[in-house]
Design a protein around this motif. Structure first.
Motif, PDB file in Angstrom:
ATOM      1  N   ASN A   3       0.732  -1.271  -0.104  1.00  0.00           N
ATOM      2  CA  ASN A   3      -0.006  -0.087   0.118  1.00  0.00           C
ATOM      3  C   ASN A   3       0.706   1.271  -0.078  1.00  0.00           C
ATOM      4  OD1 ASN A   3      -2.409  -1.551  -0.165  1.00  0.00           O
ATOM      5  ND2 ASN A   3      -2.538  -1.527   1.966  1.00  0.00           N
ATOM      6  N   ASP A   4       2.054   1.108   0.674  1.00  0.00           N
ATOM      7  CA  ASP A   4       2.913   2.485   0.658  1.00  0.00           C
ATOM      8  C   ASP A   4       3.289   2.448  -0.451  1.00  0.00           C
ATOM      9  OD1 ASP A   4       2.396   2.717   3.470  1.00  0.00           O
ATOM     10  OD2 ASP A   4       4.004   1.673   4.289  1.00  0.00           O
ATOM     11  N   MET A   5       3.838   1.459  -0.998  1.00  0.00           N
ATOM     12  CA  MET A   5       4.404   1.455  -2.565  1.00  0.00           C
ATOM     13  C   MET A   5       3.557   2.152  -3.457  1.00  0.00           C
ATOM     14  SD  MET A   5       7.068  -1.397  -3.883  1.00  0.00           S
ATOM     15  CE  MET A   5       5.733  -2.403  -4.848  1.00  0.00           C
ATOM     16  N   MET A   6       2.128   1.724  -3.537  1.00  0.00           N
ATOM     17  CA  MET A   6       1.107   2.034  -4.341  1.00  0.00           C
ATOM     18  C   MET A   6       0.883   3.665  -4.115  1.00  0.00           C
ATOM     19  SD  MET A   6       0.833  -0.204  -6.475  1.00  0.00           S
ATOM     20  CE  MET A   6      -0.432   0.415  -7.652  1.00  0.00           C
ATOM     21  N   LYS A   7       1.096   3.936  -2.746  1.00  0.00           N
ATOM     22  CA  LYS A   7       0.607   5.408  -2.502  1.00  0.00           C
ATOM     23  C   LYS A   7       1.664   6.392  -2.935  1.00  0.00           C
ATOM     24  CE  LYS A   7      -0.467   8.500   1.321  1.00  0.00           C
ATOM     25  NZ  LYS A   7       0.635   9.476   0.828  1.00  0.00           N
ATOM     26  N   ASP A   8       2.829   5.909  -2.916  1.00  0.00           N
ATOM     27  CA  ASP A   8       4.343   6.663  -3.335  1.00  0.00           C
ATOM     28  C   ASP A   8       4.131   6.766  -4.799  1.00  0.00           C
ATOM     29  OD1 ASP A   8       6.696   8.062  -3.100  1.00  0.00           O
ATOM     30  OD2 ASP A   8       7.748   6.163  -3.551  1.00  0.00           O
ATOM     31  N   LEU A   9       3.914   5.703  -5.601  1.00  0.00           N
ATOM     32  CA  LEU A   9       3.764   5.780  -7.018  1.00  0.00           C
ATOM     33  C   LEU A   9       2.741   6.711  -7.517  1.00  0.00           C
ATOM     34  CD1 LEU A   9       4.573   4.579  -9.760  1.00  0.00           C
ATOM     35  CD2 LEU A   9       2.859   2.664  -9.644  1.00  0.00           C
ATOM     36  N   LYS A  10       1.732   6.577  -7.042  1.00  0.00           N
ATOM     37  CA  LYS A  10       0.390   7.447  -7.174  1.00  0.00           C
ATOM     38  C   LYS A  10       0.821   8.829  -6.936  1.00  0.00           C
ATOM     39  CE  LYS A  10      -4.242   8.326  -6.085  1.00  0.00           C
ATOM     40  NZ  LYS A  10      -5.450   7.999  -5.536  1.00  0.00           N
ATOM     41  N   ASP A  11       1.747   9.264  -5.873  1.00  0.00           N
ATOM     42  CA  ASP A  11       2.181  10.629  -5.816  1.00  0.00           C
ATOM     43  C   ASP A  11       3.099  11.140  -6.699  1.00  0.00           C
ATOM     44  OD1 ASP A  11       0.450  10.448  -3.432  1.00  0.00           O
ATOM     45  OD2 ASP A  11       1.961  10.385  -2.028  1.00  0.00           O
ATOM     46  N   LYS A  12       3.891  10.338  -6.989  1.00  0.00           N
ATOM     47  CA  LYS A  12       4.761  10.424  -8.115  1.00  0.00           C
ATOM     48  C   LYS A  12       4.203  10.780  -9.507  1.00  0.00           C
ATOM     49  CE  LYS A  12       8.841   9.640  -5.571  1.00  0.00           C
ATOM     50  NZ  LYS A  12       9.020  10.834  -4.699  1.00  0.00           N
ATOM     51  N   MET A  13       3.162  10.106  -9.977  1.00  0.00           N
ATOM     52  CA  MET A  13       2.817  10.036 -11.216  1.00  0.00           C
ATOM     53  C   MET A  13       1.329  11.072 -11.334  1.00  0.00           C
ATOM     54  SD  MET A  13       4.266   8.004 -12.880  1.00  0.00           S
ATOM     55  CE  MET A  13       3.241   7.863 -14.438  1.00  0.00           C
ATOM     56  N   GLN A  14       1.195  11.742 -10.034  1.00  0.00           N
ATOM     57  CA  GLN A  14       0.079  12.558  -9.876  1.00  0.00           C
ATOM     58  C   GLN A  14       0.251  13.796 -10.925  1.00  0.00           C
ATOM     59  OE1 GLN A  14      -2.766  12.149  -8.694  1.00  0.00           O
ATOM     60  NE2 GLN A  14      -3.641  14.159  -9.645  1.00  0.00           N
ATOM     61  N   PRO A  15       1.516  14.412 -11.213  1.00  0.00           N
ATOM     62  CA  PRO A  15       1.645  15.396 -11.997  1.00  0.00           C
ATOM     63  C   PRO A  15       1.325  14.943 -13.528  1.00  0.00           C
ATOM     64  CG  PRO A  15       3.481  15.399 -10.904  1.00  0.00           C
ATOM     65  CD  PRO A  15       2.999  14.262 -10.429  1.00  0.00           C
ATOM     66  N   VAL A  16       1.716  13.766 -13.919  1.00  0.00           N
ATOM     67  CA  VAL A  16       1.400  13.297 -15.326  1.00  0.00           C
ATOM     68  C   VAL A  16      -0.196  13.296 -15.479  1.00  0.00           C
ATOM     69  CG1 VAL A  16       1.678  11.224 -16.818  1.00  0.00           C
ATOM     70  CG2 VAL A  16       3.564  11.913 -15.325  1.00  0.00           C
TER      71      VAL A  16
END
Length: 192
Positions: A3-16
């Motif tokens: 879940n932490d990894m998915m949240k981090d990925l979602k945060d990183k991809m939010q600008p895209v």
């Protein structure tokens, strides 16, 4: 951890995701403006043609055409201004997202990516200076006397050769094929 990894990925991809959404909204607005403009242009052209068919005097027809083109120009100018405003708004939003992302990247701690100084120290690699002496490969003194080789200038004129005589000579020199031999009959065996 997942879940932490998915949240981090979602945060990183939010600008895209934000950039994609801005582009989608701008494209939809531009398509709507163009569609409305083309519909209006088509309808006003038909109305103009109907009005011109009803006119009897050339002066009235010219006045109708001038009025039509003035109206058309104002409509096209209005649509162009709306399109430029849409594109400018999208550009400003995209610039804001890119600037924010660059600022966030510059704020990252420098040791997050590990110590790369070990890759810049080339002393750990082999000494390649011993490979730069190519003198033992460049000694061509053994090949200076080429008089041992045949004079190749006589092969420069290829006009004397033709394909047909070569084929005929090859056929003449080929041995005649012998007729296939029959297999001998097995020897008769006598019973004792």
């Amino acid at each position: 951890m997942y879940n932490d990894m998915m949240k981090d990925l979602k945060d990183k991809m939010q600008p895209v995701v934000d950039i994609t959404e801005i582009n989608k909204k701008a494209a939809e607005k531009l398509f709507a403006l163009q569609s409305a403009c083309m519909t209006d242009l088509f309808n006003s052209s038909i109305a103009q043609m109907k009005a011109l068919t009803a006119v009897k005097e050339p002066k009235s027809a010219v006045e109708l055409q001038v009025q039509f083109f003035k109206t058309l120009e104002s409509k096209l100018t209005n649509v162009a201004e709306q399109e430029i405003a849409t594109l400018t708004e999208a550009k400003d939003q995209l610039s804001e997202i890119v600037e924010k992302s660059i600022t966030e990247m510059s704020e990252l701690p420098t040791n997050q990516f590990g110590d790369f100084s070990k890759f810049t120290d080339m002393s750990q690699f082999a000494d390649f200076s011993k490979f730069t002496d190519f003198s033992k490969f460049a000694d061509f003194s053994k090949f200076t006397d080429l008089s041992k080789f045949a004079d190749l200038s006589k092969f420069a004129d290829m006009s004397a050769f033709t394909a047909a005589p070569v084929v005929e000579e090859a056929e003449k020199k080929a041995p005649a094929k012998a007729a296939p031999r029959k297999a001998a009959a097995p020897a008769a065996t006598t019973a004792a």
